[in-house]
Design a protein around this motif. Sequence first.
Motif, PDB file in Angstrom:
ATOM      1  N   LEU A   1       0.866  -1.176   0.000  1.00  0.00           N
ATOM      2  CA  LEU A   1       0.000   0.000   0.000  1.00  0.00           C
ATOM      3  C   LEU A   1       0.903   1.225   0.000  1.00  0.00           C
ATOM      4  N   LEU A   2       0.716   2.097  -0.995  1.00  0.00           N
ATOM      5  CA  LEU A   2       1.563   3.281  -1.169  1.00  0.00           C
ATOM      6  C   LEU A   2       0.769   4.550  -0.919  1.00  0.00           C
ATOM      7  N   ASP A   3       1.464   5.565  -0.413  1.00  0.00           N
ATOM      8  CA  ASP A   3       0.801   6.865  -0.287  1.00  0.00           C
ATOM      9  C   ASP A   3       0.893   7.594  -1.626  1.00  0.00           C
ATOM     10  N   GLU A   4       0.407   8.846  -1.664  1.00  0.00           N
ATOM     11  CA  GLU A   4       0.343   9.575  -2.928  1.00  0.00           C
ATOM     12  C   GLU A   4       1.727   9.898  -3.499  1.00  0.00           C
ATOM     13  N   THR A   5       2.779   9.820  -2.669  1.00  0.00           N
ATOM     14  CA  THR A   5       4.141  10.071  -3.156  1.00  0.00           C
ATOM     15  C   THR A   5       4.872   8.767  -3.477  1.00  0.00           C
ATOM     16  N   LEU A   6       4.137   7.673  -3.504  1.00  0.00           N
ATOM     17  CA  LEU A   6       4.648   6.328  -3.817  1.00  0.00           C
ATOM     18  C   LEU A   6       5.588   5.769  -2.755  1.00  0.00           C
ATOM     19  N   HIS A   7       5.424   6.232  -1.521  1.00  0.00           N
ATOM     20  CA  HIS A   7       6.176   5.659  -0.414  1.00  0.00           C
ATOM     21  C   HIS A   7       5.301   4.593   0.260  1.00  0.00           C
ATOM     22  N   PRO A   8       5.894   3.477   0.669  1.00  0.00           N
ATOM     23  CA  PRO A   8       5.100   2.388   1.260  1.00  0.00           C
ATOM     24  C   PRO A   8       4.531   2.759   2.623  1.00  0.00           C
ATOM     25  N   ILE A   9       3.258   2.433   2.785  1.00  0.00           N
ATOM     26  CA  ILE A   9       2.565   2.632   4.059  1.00  0.00           C
ATOM     27  C   ILE A   9       2.483   1.288   4.769  1.00  0.00           C
ATOM     28  N   ALA A  10       2.178   0.249   3.981  1.00  0.00           N
ATOM     29  CA  ALA A  10       2.037  -1.098   4.528  1.00  0.00           C
ATOM     30  C   ALA A  10       2.407  -2.103   3.435  1.00  0.00           C
ATOM     31  N   PHE A  11       2.800  -3.308   3.870  1.00  0.00           N
ATOM     32  CA  PHE A  11       3.179  -4.366   2.926  1.00  0.00           C
ATOM     33  C   PHE A  11       3.146  -5.692   3.665  1.00  0.00           C
ATOM     34  N   ASN A  12       3.103  -6.776   2.907  1.00  0.00           N
ATOM     35  CA  ASN A  12       3.165  -8.089   3.534  1.00  0.00           C
ATOM     36  C   ASN A  12       4.543  -8.707   3.273  1.00  0.00           C
ATOM     37  N   PRO A  13       4.912  -9.749   4.021  1.00  0.00           N
ATOM     38  CA  PRO A  13       6.228 -10.375   3.849  1.00  0.00           C
ATOM     39  C   PRO A  13       6.450 -10.916   2.433  1.00  0.00           C
ATOM     40  N   ALA A  14       5.392 -11.369   1.776  1.00  0.00           N
ATOM     41  CA  ALA A  14       5.534 -11.909   0.417  1.00  0.00           C
ATOM     42  C   ALA A  14       6.037 -10.841  -0.548  1.00  0.00           C
ATOM     43  N   ALA A  15       5.618  -9.597  -0.369  1.00  0.00           N
ATOM     44  CA  ALA A  15       6.074  -8.510  -1.243  1.00  0.00           C
ATOM     45  C   ALA A  15       7.579  -8.328  -1.119  1.00  0.00           C
ATOM     46  N   ILE A  16       8.078  -8.372   0.108  1.00  0.00           N
ATOM     47  CA  ILE A  16       9.516  -8.227   0.332  1.00  0.00           C
ATOM     48  C   ILE A  16      10.253  -9.407  -0.292  1.00  0.00           C
ATOM     49  N   GLN A  17       9.738 -10.593  -0.088  1.00  0.00           N
ATOM     50  CA  GLN A  17      10.361 -11.810  -0.632  1.00  0.00           C
ATOM     51  C   GLN A  17      10.458 -11.723  -2.158  1.00  0.00           C
ATOM     52  N   ILE A  18       9.380 -11.316  -2.804  1.00  0.00           N
ATOM     53  CA  ILE A  18       9.337 -11.220  -4.270  1.00  0.00           C
ATOM     54  C   ILE A  18      10.318 -10.161  -4.778  1.00  0.00           C
ATOM     55  N   LEU A  19      10.280  -8.994  -4.168  1.00  0.00           N
ATOM     56  CA  LEU A  19      11.084  -7.879  -4.662  1.00  0.00           C
ATOM     57  C   LEU A  19      12.559  -7.966  -4.263  1.00  0.00           C
ATOM     58  N   ALA A  20      12.867  -8.680  -3.183  1.00  0.00           N
ATOM     59  CA  ALA A  20      14.250  -8.774  -2.710  1.00  0.00           C
ATOM     60  C   ALA A  20      15.023  -9.913  -3.372  1.00  0.00           C
TER      61      ALA A  20
ATOM     62  N   PHE B   1      14.147   0.447   0.839  1.00  0.00           N
ATOM     63  CA  PHE B   1      14.295  -0.581  -0.196  1.00  0.00           C
ATOM     64  C   PHE B   1      13.059  -0.625  -1.083  1.00  0.00           C
ATOM     65  N   LEU B   2      11.867  -0.668  -0.459  1.00  0.00           N
ATOM     66  CA  LEU B   2      10.624  -0.740  -1.232  1.00  0.00           C
ATOM     67  C   LEU B   2      10.438   0.489  -2.118  1.00  0.00           C
ATOM     68  N   SER B   3      10.685   1.667  -1.590  1.00  0.00           N
ATOM     69  CA  SER B   3      10.554   2.888  -2.395  1.00  0.00           C
ATOM     70  C   SER B   3      11.456   2.840  -3.615  1.00  0.00           C
ATOM     71  N   ASP B   4      12.702   2.443  -3.409  1.00  0.00           N
ATOM     72  CA  ASP B   4      13.659   2.347  -4.521  1.00  0.00           C
ATOM     73  C   ASP B   4      13.227   1.296  -5.538  1.00  0.00           C
ATOM     74  N   LYS B   5      12.805   0.150  -5.044  1.00  0.00           N
ATOM     75  CA  LYS B   5      12.423  -0.956  -5.933  1.00  0.00           C
ATOM     76  C   LYS B   5      11.176  -0.592  -6.735  1.00  0.00           C
ATOM     77  N   ILE B   6      10.231   0.064  -6.111  1.00  0.00           N
ATOM     78  CA  ILE B   6       8.999   0.481  -6.799  1.00  0.00           C
ATOM     79  C   ILE B   6       9.352   1.436  -7.941  1.00  0.00           C
ATOM     80  N   ARG B   7      10.189   2.414  -7.657  1.00  0.00           N
ATOM     81  CA  ARG B   7      10.557   3.401  -8.671  1.00  0.00           C
ATOM     82  C   ARG B   7      11.427   2.804  -9.780  1.00  0.00           C
ATOM     83  N   SER B   8      12.303   1.859  -9.434  1.00  0.00           N
ATOM     84  CA  SER B   8      13.226   1.311 -10.442  1.00  0.00           C
ATOM     85  C   SER B   8      12.648   0.137 -11.223  1.00  0.00           C
TER      86      SER B   8
END
Length: 177
Positions: free
Chosen positions: A12-31, A45-52
């Motif tokens: 879940l991202l705020d209007e500036t695309l910064h993470p507000i909430a996430f589940n462990p599976a999201a981290i596992q997938i993106l990491a 990490f999530l902010s960078d990965k989302i943007r890149s």
Amino acid sequence: MSMVMGEPGFILLDETLHPIAFNPAAIQILAFPNKPERIKPVNVFLSDKIRSSLLNHHGKSDPEFVREYRSGSRRYLCRAFRLNCNLSARTGLAIAVLLERHMSGSESLEELAQQFDLTGRESETVSLLLEGLTSKEIANRMNISPNTVKAFLRLVMVKMDVSTRSGIVGKIVGPLP
């Protein structure tokens, strides 16, 4: 045929695309291939990965997300949902991002064969059943008798704990929405 399997990643991202909430599976997938517990700080990490990796960079003012994300050899369907919400007294747009594992029919059939301990011939029979073939057509393709096809299908039904051919298909494609 394709299907979606595995625990989805959710962010879940705020209007500036910064993470507000996430589940462990999201981290596992993106990491991947790194271990999620080694990722510090997770929000950065999530902010960078989302943007890149998850954003299409077409110079548009509205963020547009990729439709597919690759993590190693796995493919994930990426879907973004715009939400209107009030977050901590800030009014703005929030985005929910869902990453669901995408598997081809052959990949999912292999996983299914392992899950239900299907033999090679039983898997082949199920694969042909999923193509919509009759027992006679399956028998012709496999160079066996229709009675042998029916025997394979009965064994598969017992292993999958279903009582009909459509029950086999239902176990594979999952519940309808």
